[in-house]
Motif scaffolding. Structure first.
Motif, mmCIF file in Angstrom:
data_model
loop_
_atom_site.group_PDB
_atom_site.id
_atom_site.type_symbol
_atom_site.label_atom_id
_atom_site.label_comp_id
_atom_site.label_asym_id
_atom_site.label_seq_id
_atom_site.Cartn_x
_atom_site.Cartn_y
_atom_site.Cartn_z
ATOM 1 N N SER A 99 0.823 -1.206 0.000
ATOM 2 C CA SER A 99 0.000 0.000 0.000
ATOM 3 C C SER A 99 0.857 1.257 0.000
ATOM 4 O O SER A 99 1.675 1.452 -0.884
ATOM 5 C CB SER A 99 -0.968 -0.040 1.185
ATOM 6 O OG SER A 99 -1.943 0.976 1.078
ATOM 7 N N ASP A 100 0.723 2.117 1.029
ATOM 8 C CA ASP A 100 1.380 3.425 1.035
ATOM 9 C C ASP A 100 2.673 3.452 1.848
ATOM 10 O O ASP A 100 3.107 4.501 2.320
ATOM 11 C CB ASP A 100 0.418 4.484 1.567
ATOM 12 C CG ASP A 100 -0.667 4.820 0.558
ATOM 13 O OD1 ASP A 100 -0.800 4.079 -0.431
ATOM 14 O OD2 ASP A 100 -1.395 5.804 0.753
ATOM 15 N N MET A 101 3.324 2.296 1.975
ATOM 16 C CA MET A 101 4.657 2.274 2.574
ATOM 17 C C MET A 101 5.677 2.957 1.672
ATOM 18 O O MET A 101 6.692 3.473 2.134
ATOM 19 C CB MET A 101 5.097 0.823 2.804
ATOM 20 C CG MET A 101 4.538 0.193 4.050
ATOM 21 S SD MET A 101 5.333 0.836 5.529
ATOM 22 C CE MET A 101 6.958 0.136 5.350
ATOM 23 N N ILE A 102 5.420 2.937 0.349
ATOM 24 C CA ILE A 102 6.384 3.432 -0.622
ATOM 25 C C ILE A 102 5.701 4.428 -1.546
ATOM 26 O O ILE A 102 4.665 4.123 -2.133
ATOM 27 C CB ILE A 102 6.977 2.268 -1.442
ATOM 28 C CG1 ILE A 102 7.726 1.290 -0.535
ATOM 29 C CG2 ILE A 102 7.890 2.788 -2.539
ATOM 30 C CD1 ILE A 102 8.286 0.088 -1.257
ATOM 31 N N PHE A 103 6.285 5.612 -1.670
ATOM 32 C CA PHE A 103 5.807 6.620 -2.609
ATOM 33 C C PHE A 103 6.878 6.877 -3.664
ATOM 34 O O PHE A 103 8.078 6.813 -3.364
ATOM 35 C CB PHE A 103 5.476 7.928 -1.878
ATOM 36 C CG PHE A 103 4.153 7.900 -1.179
ATOM 37 C CD1 PHE A 103 2.995 8.269 -1.834
ATOM 38 C CD2 PHE A 103 4.066 7.491 0.145
ATOM 39 C CE1 PHE A 103 1.769 8.237 -1.182
ATOM 40 C CE2 PHE A 103 2.852 7.456 0.800
ATOM 41 C CZ PHE A 103 1.693 7.827 0.132
#
Length: 327
Positions: free
Chosen positions: A253-257
């Protein structure tokens, strides 16, 4: 994710590949940005799909669309620094960093599990998930379960589009900590404007989904599909591990941008309420993922969002994995 007040969205799906450090390997900024902007003018009408096998599971990457996030939405670096890095990695657009909204369908021949439901047009150029499912010959009432990784609007908007339950036959799984947080009136009253849409949507999700299961901690949903605790981005932020026959994939999910991760863990995204917790989780997760060579799928990375965190001369970077050759 919030409804953006500072946006001017472009009109094409992403072209760029992601790699390298946050500030390493810079190229001629003006010419690269001009080339990227010119390429963005070309219309794209296809519905992108990508599939891999993880043991008995078929995992299909889908996308709800994209949005361009302003360069000042990444606290920890200046807008100019983020833009420079985005230019170097070909994810720069006139109004910000191009982000995708990827979702993942997991099938084993008996059940269809959707990971996240997209933003449904509430941000940017989105709302394409129903068409992506239709390209597979599926309607939303054929989904058996939906796992929502956290209650930001881009991950749950599709559940309640039009003010109705759009997945009427699905069991819904969300971490209890997120349900508690996003339905707390006091927290909503004290939250900034850009989070109000998520609070409102969370209330609608709880109202419209009587089969909602507020889950506690890591657990198996079905054999081979389990919850991974990734608390930090939100109080109940989770990932999903798909594992069978010695193969595995972790949807994080939003662990990595894009652009900022995994090279720097001290760079955040605007709506992370607890930045210390978000940094601590990334500080733990990125080195472990690199040491294990974990195959990762990420919501906002360039489609289909598949890659690995690798250690390169003492620095973490994102290595795109070849989706077609994973079987």
């Amino acid at each position: 994710m919030p409804q953006l007040s500072r946006r001017a969205f472009a009109s094409a799906l992403p072209l760029g590949l992601l790699g390298g450090s946050l500030f390493g390997g810079m190229i001629e900024g003006a010419s690269a940005l001009a080339a990227t902007q010119e390429a963005a003018k070309a219309p794209v009408s296809v519905t992108p799909l990508a599939q891999i096998r993880i043991g008995r599971f078929t995992v299909t990457a889908l996308t709800d669309g994209y949005a361009d996030m302003p360069y000042d939405y990444f606290p920890g670096r200046t807008a100019a620094e983020v833009e420079q890095a985005a230019v170097a990695q070909f994810t720069a657009r006139p109004s910000g960093v191009r982000l995708l909204f990827n979702q993942y369908l997991v099938e084993d021949g008996e059940r269809r599990i959707l990971i996240d439901a997209g933003t449904a047009g509430s941000i940017g150029q989105t709302g394409q998930l129903p068409q992506a499912l239709a390209a597979l010959g599926l309607q939303r009432d054929q989904i058996d379960a939906v796992i929502v990784t956290h209650m930001h609007q881009d991950h749950m908007g599709g559940l309640i589009l039009g003010g109705k339950n759009n997945y009427p036959k699905a069991e819904l799984y969300i971490d209890r900590r997120d349900v508690t947080h996003w339905t707390d009136a006091a927290k909503r009253n004290g939250a900034p404007d850009y989070l109000q849409t998520s609070f409102k949507m969370a209330e609608e999700v709880v109202r419209l989904y009587p089969r909602l299961q507020a889950i506690d901690g890591e657990r198996e949903i079905v054999r081979g599909v389990s919850i991974v605790d990734l608390t930090g981005h939100t109080p109940g932020h989770i990932g999903v591990r798909v594992e069978d026959a010695g193969q595995s994939l972790i949807m994080v999910s939003d662990m990595i941008f894009p652009v900022v991760h995994p090279a720097a863990t001290d760079v955040f995204f605007l709506f992370e309420q607890d930045r210390a917790a978000a940094k601590a989780m990334r500080d733990r997760f990125f080195p472990r993922a690199a040491s294990e060579g974990a195959l990762i799928a990420a919501t906002h990375m360039p489609f289909p969002g598949l890659g690995r965190v690798v250690a390169d001369r003492g620095q973490m970077r994102w290595q795109i994995a070849d989706w077609a050759l994973q079987n």
